[in-house]
Write a protein that holds these residues in place. Structure first.
Motif, PDB file in Angstrom:
ATOM      1  N   LYS A 297       0.789  -1.314  -0.025  1.00 43.89           N
ATOM      2  CA  LYS A 297       0.083  -0.002   0.017  1.00 43.89           C
ATOM      3  C   LYS A 297       0.735   1.137   0.012  1.00 43.89           C
ATOM      4  O   LYS A 297       0.417   2.339  -0.644  1.00 43.89           O
ATOM      5  N   LEU A 298       2.091   1.195   0.316  1.00 40.36           N
ATOM      6  CA  LEU A 298       3.128   2.117   0.507  1.00 40.36           C
ATOM      7  C   LEU A 298       4.514   1.900   0.478  1.00 40.36           C
ATOM      8  O   LEU A 298       4.736   0.774   0.708  1.00 40.36           O
ATOM      9  N   LEU A 299       5.326   2.588  -0.086  1.00 41.95           N
ATOM     10  CA  LEU A 299       6.714   2.484  -0.273  1.00 41.95           C
ATOM     11  C   LEU A 299       7.271   3.644   0.514  1.00 41.95           C
ATOM     12  O   LEU A 299       7.015   4.867   0.557  1.00 41.95           O
ATOM     13  N   VAL A 300       8.456   2.950   1.319  1.00 42.71           N
ATOM     14  CA  VAL A 300       9.078   4.004   2.087  1.00 42.71           C
ATOM     15  C   VAL A 300      10.588   4.074   1.624  1.00 42.71           C
ATOM     16  O   VAL A 300      10.921   2.879   1.511  1.00 42.71           O
ATOM     17  N   CYS A 301      11.034   5.099   1.334  1.00 42.03           N
ATOM     18  CA  CYS A 301      12.550   5.061   0.760  1.00 42.03           C
ATOM     19  C   CYS A 301      13.013   6.284   1.206  1.00 42.03           C
ATOM     20  O   CYS A 301      12.894   7.133   2.020  1.00 42.03           O
ATOM     21  N   ALA A 302      14.619   6.358   0.913  1.00 41.72           N
ATOM     22  CA  ALA A 302      15.383   7.564   1.222  1.00 41.72           C
ATOM     23  C   ALA A 302      15.817   8.190  -0.130  1.00 41.72           C
ATOM     24  O   ALA A 302      15.719   7.497  -0.983  1.00 41.72           O
TER      25      ALA A 302
ATOM     26  N   LEU B  30       6.831   7.370   0.411  1.00 43.36           N
ATOM     27  CA  LEU B  30       7.158   8.346   1.608  1.00 43.36           C
ATOM     28  C   LEU B  30       8.647   8.283   1.607  1.00 43.36           C
ATOM     29  O   LEU B  30       9.384   7.414   1.816  1.00 43.36           O
ATOM     30  N   VAL B  31       9.105   9.647   1.454  1.00 43.54           N
ATOM     31  CA  VAL B  31      10.560   9.603   1.103  1.00 43.54           C
ATOM     32  C   VAL B  31      11.348  10.553   2.209  1.00 43.54           C
ATOM     33  O   VAL B  31      10.886  11.445   2.770  1.00 43.54           O
ATOM     34  N   VAL B  32      12.395   9.765   2.901  1.00 53.01           N
ATOM     35  CA  VAL B  32      13.126  10.501   3.929  1.00 53.01           C
ATOM     36  C   VAL B  32      14.343  10.976   3.254  1.00 53.01           C
ATOM     37  O   VAL B  32      15.132  10.727   2.420  1.00 53.01           O
ATOM     38  N   ARG B  33      14.288  12.424   3.392  1.00 50.11           N
ATOM     39  CA  ARG B  33      15.376  13.221   2.640  1.00 50.11           C
ATOM     40  C   ARG B  33      16.630  13.392   3.419  1.00 50.11           C
ATOM     41  O   ARG B  33      16.482  14.069   4.386  1.00 50.11           O
ATOM     42  N   ARG B  34      17.695  12.779   3.117  1.00 54.34           N
ATOM     43  CA  ARG B  34      18.952  13.060   3.673  1.00 54.34           C
ATOM     44  C   ARG B  34      19.599  14.083   3.261  1.00 54.34           C
ATOM     45  O   ARG B  34      20.760  14.587   3.661  1.00 54.34           O
TER      46      ARG B  34
ATOM     47  N   GLU C 169       1.635  14.598  -5.527  1.00 54.61           N
ATOM     48  CA  GLU C 169       0.692  13.739  -4.699  1.00 54.61           C
ATOM     49  C   GLU C 169       1.095  12.375  -4.491  1.00 54.61           C
ATOM     50  O   GLU C 169       0.890  11.942  -3.398  1.00 54.61           O
ATOM     51  N   ARG C 170       1.718  11.741  -5.362  1.00 51.39           N
ATOM     52  CA  ARG C 170       2.346  10.230  -5.022  1.00 51.39           C
ATOM     53  C   ARG C 170       3.402  10.498  -3.749  1.00 51.39           C
ATOM     54  O   ARG C 170       3.418   9.715  -2.871  1.00 51.39           O
ATOM     55  N   ASP C 171       4.442  11.364  -4.152  1.00 51.82           N
ATOM     56  CA  ASP C 171       5.487  11.315  -3.249  1.00 51.82           C
ATOM     57  C   ASP C 171       5.219  12.352  -2.014  1.00 51.82           C
ATOM     58  O   ASP C 171       4.619  13.403  -2.091  1.00 51.82           O
ATOM     59  N   LEU C 172       5.899  11.887  -0.852  1.00 50.99           N
ATOM     60  CA  LEU C 172       5.512  12.603   0.597  1.00 50.99           C
ATOM     61  C   LEU C 172       6.737  12.654   1.067  1.00 50.99           C
ATOM     62  O   LEU C 172       7.633  11.697   1.410  1.00 50.99           O
TER      63      LEU C 172
END
Ligand code: ATP
Ligand code: MG
Length: 634
Positions: free
Chosen positions: A157-162, A193-197, A208-211
């Motif tokens: 349902k969701l993808l989490v990445c950096a 869901l993007v963890v921005r380093r 809209e897709r990327d958070l």
């Protein structure tokens, strides 16, 4: 109780034994029944009990050890070290869980996590566990296609990445690979869901897709997300095997059995009490990372060091320096990792105060004697080989120094751990082999707590892949093994890594071990290639230690002589190639079938798990130039 008596009880009276071990964790409702074996090869542990991995790893420690360090996330790539207490971990995990809930993720939904070895990966995993979502961590080194295959299978349902990872000072963008994978997959999740380093400022963004993770975290920093109590046998996570032998399988893990197995292993095997520290050099994307970077140490109330960086970066002393600084009692690494250090000066092993360190555990591949000797002599520590598979989730064969340390036999991972009844059997007849004879390593059902419950959405593949090899219902490890007269097991390689020379069956490991006894050799891979006369003959590929100036042809000849000297003429390599590097999977395992395919011009199968495709190209050239010793006789 010593090892023998405890182990015997664990297999002869599983309900009594595991019923007691179940008290090591918190249950919301205690199990109604310890073991249900009514539908083999499936089995259910702690039936009717409800619990939660995140509660056991985080919440239940808050009173006693809220200020103790839970995770130390060290990156020698960014130069940042984050020391996170149990209380801070609790806060971060709740914030992350609140984001998930906001995005509509709930119990049973899958979340694919594609991240480097950073703290947010741990937060994401625990947040999923907290709300009963099923995480599937995909190792950050996998390429877009590997990721797409796993997304197709898990349907998240969701993808989490950096935004990116780093390796050896180089920025490795992750997000573009996610974008590519999502173009390829049939099952794209609604959100990323993007963890921005701050490593990839030019990253493309799909509105809209990327958070962006940071503002959402800010918003939820004071959230309190209730724990979702799960029945012990409900799925906790999926983890795809590394694909050394073929198409990856979605190993499915349960909740209660896994938590109990890890809790037992932390004390009995890894000899760690609450408050003590473990340095595990794995990655959260691997089975070892799931169990001993995240869940095991946290369930055990320990401090876990998470490391992003090379074993040699910024210098080959980094792991030992971390052991010194955080007073690690146990270190867990792999033979590959140690062989990287072995190419360097052994003086690094003596530079730091390692008085707190008691044990160095190594797993993942056969531990060759030269590497074992180098590490033991250099550190003066006890090196404990342990054998497991993604499927088992924790060591199946290991000495158990937390219980009582049996004498180490180099090259052997020792004895079965709790609940594992193992046999070495004839691959054709299924008969048990006498001591000293090689056979297939199998586990008698029921598989102990912690092992896979099935393959995701494919019970049939679970049955066929693992239990379909013999008349009797036995779990096949697909590894060769031998048990010696004292009951020690030795792993001789995978069942597809055997060479049949004129009717003699030779394990590739035996030949590799003989070659590795030469001081000039850093790493070696042996494969069987077709031969008109003998059926198959061994081909040797080796890399040399840094600083070795000898003519490769001389070293190659020395390798041939050494093999004949130690194993006899039947094992004589047909050809020896000295190369710059060997093909490995992302998990650092030798991909022998790639070498074999190059030698024989056959189909290598799935090469997408290869770490460095360039290495293969170089080997192709080396083969075209001809061997350094012997002849190619395919
Ligand atoms: P796939 O199953 O997809 O082909 P894989 O088997 O390489 O991938 P893992 O589950 O990570 O994926 O690896 C488990 C295998 O690693 C074991 O079956 C065994 O071959 C090898 N192994 C692990 N630990 C040891 C050890 N201590 N000694 C020898 N071999 C080991
Ligand atoms: Mg395997």
């Amino acid at each position: 109780m010593g090892y023998e008596a405890s182990w015997r009880r664990s297999v002869d009276e599983p309900e009594a034994f595991w019923g007691e071990q179940a008290r090591l964790i918190d249950w919301q409702t205690p199990p109604r029944r310890i073991l249900d074996q009514s539908n083999p090869p499936f089995r259910r542990w702690f039936v009717g009990g409800t619990t939660n991995l995140c509660h056991n790893a985080v919440d239940r420690h808050l009173d006693a050890r809220g200020d103790q360090l839970a995770i130390v996330a060290v990156s020698t790539e960014t130069g940042i070290t984050r020391e996170i207490s149990y209380r801070e971990l609790h806060r971060e995990v709740n914030a992350f869980a609140a984001i998930l809930v906001d995005l509509g993720v709930g119990k049973g939904d899958r979340v694919v996590i594609y991240m480097p070895n950073i703290a947010e990966a741990v937060f994401a995993m625990l947040a999923c566990a907290r709300i009963g979502a099923i995480h599937s961590v995909v190792f950050g080194g996998f390429a877009a296609h590997n990721l797409a295959l796993r997304i197709d299978d898990a349907e998240p349902k969701l993808l989490v990445c950096a935004d990116a990872g780093m390796r050896g000072g180089k920025i490795i963008p992750y997000k573009p690979l996610v974008d590519a994978a999502l173009r390829e997959t049939k099952a794209p999740p609604a959100h990323v869901l993007v963890v921005r380093r701050g490593l990839d400022p030019d990253m493309a963004w799909v509105v809209e897709r990327d958070l962006d993770h940071a503002p959402l975290r800010e918003k939820h920093l004071d959230a309190n997300v209730p724990v979702e109590w799960l029945e012990s046998n409900e799925p906790s996570y999926l983890l795809y095997t590394s694909g050394t032998t073929g198409r990856p399988k979605g190993v499915q893990r349960d909740v209660g059995g896994y938590a109990v197995a890890l809790a037992v292993s932390m004390t009995a095997i890894f000899d760690l009490q609450p408050g003590q520290t473990i340095l595990c050099t794995s990655d959260v994307g691997w089975a070892v990372g799931h169990s001993y970077n995240v869940y095991g140490p946290l369930i055990g109330g320990c401090t876990a060091i998470l490391y992003e960086g090379l074993p040699t970066g910024p210098d080959p002393g980094i792991w030992w320096r971390l052991c010194e600084k955080y007073k690690a009692r146990t270190m867990f690494s792999s033979p590959t990792g140690i062989r990287v250090l072995k190419k360097q000066d052994a003086a690094w092993l003596r530079k730091y105060d390692l008085s707190s360190l008691k044990w160095i555990f190594l797993a993942g591949e056969p531990l060759d004697q030269p590497t074992y000797d180098w590490l033991t002599t250099g550190t003066g520590k006890t090196v404990v080989d342990n054998y497991w598979q993604t499927e088992t989730g924790w060591p199946a064969l290991s000495l158990m120094p937390g219980l009582d340390l049996k004498p180490v036999k180099p090259g052997s991972p020792g004895f079965p751990t709790f609940g594992y009844r193992m046999r070495v059997i004839d691959e054709a007849t299924g008969e048990e082999k006498p001591a000293g004879e090689k056979g297939v390593l199998v586990i008698e059902p029921p598989l102990p707590p912690g092992c896979l419950t099935t393959i995701w959405r494919d019970d049939e593949r679970y049955r066929r892949s693992y239990f379909g090899h013999f008349k009797e219902l036995l779990y096949s490890s697909l590894d060769w093994a031998v048990r010696d007269a004292d009951g020690y097991f030795f792993i001789l390689g995978r069942t597809d890594d055997v060479i049949n020379v004129a009717g003699h069956r030779l394990g590739t490991r035996e030949i590799e071990e003989s070659v590795a006894t030469l001081g000039a050799v850093a790493e070696v891979a042996v494969v069987g290639i077709a031969d008109e006369l003998k059926g198959q003959v061994p081909a040797v590929f080796a890399t040399l230690r840094q600083g070795v100036k000898d003519d490769p042809r001389d070293v190659a000849q020395a390798m041939e002589r050494r093999v004949v000297e130690l194993l006899g003429g039947v094992a004589r390599p047909a050809c020896v190639y000295v190369v710059g590097s060997l093909p490995k999977t992302r998990s650092g395992k030798l991909l022998r079938r790639a070498l074999q395919a190059l030698m024989q011009d056959t189909d290598p199968g799935d090469l997408s798990t290869l770490d460095d495709p360039g290495a293969l190209e170089e080997i192709r050239l080396a083969i075209a130039r001809g061997p350094h010793c012997g002849q190619r006789r395919a």
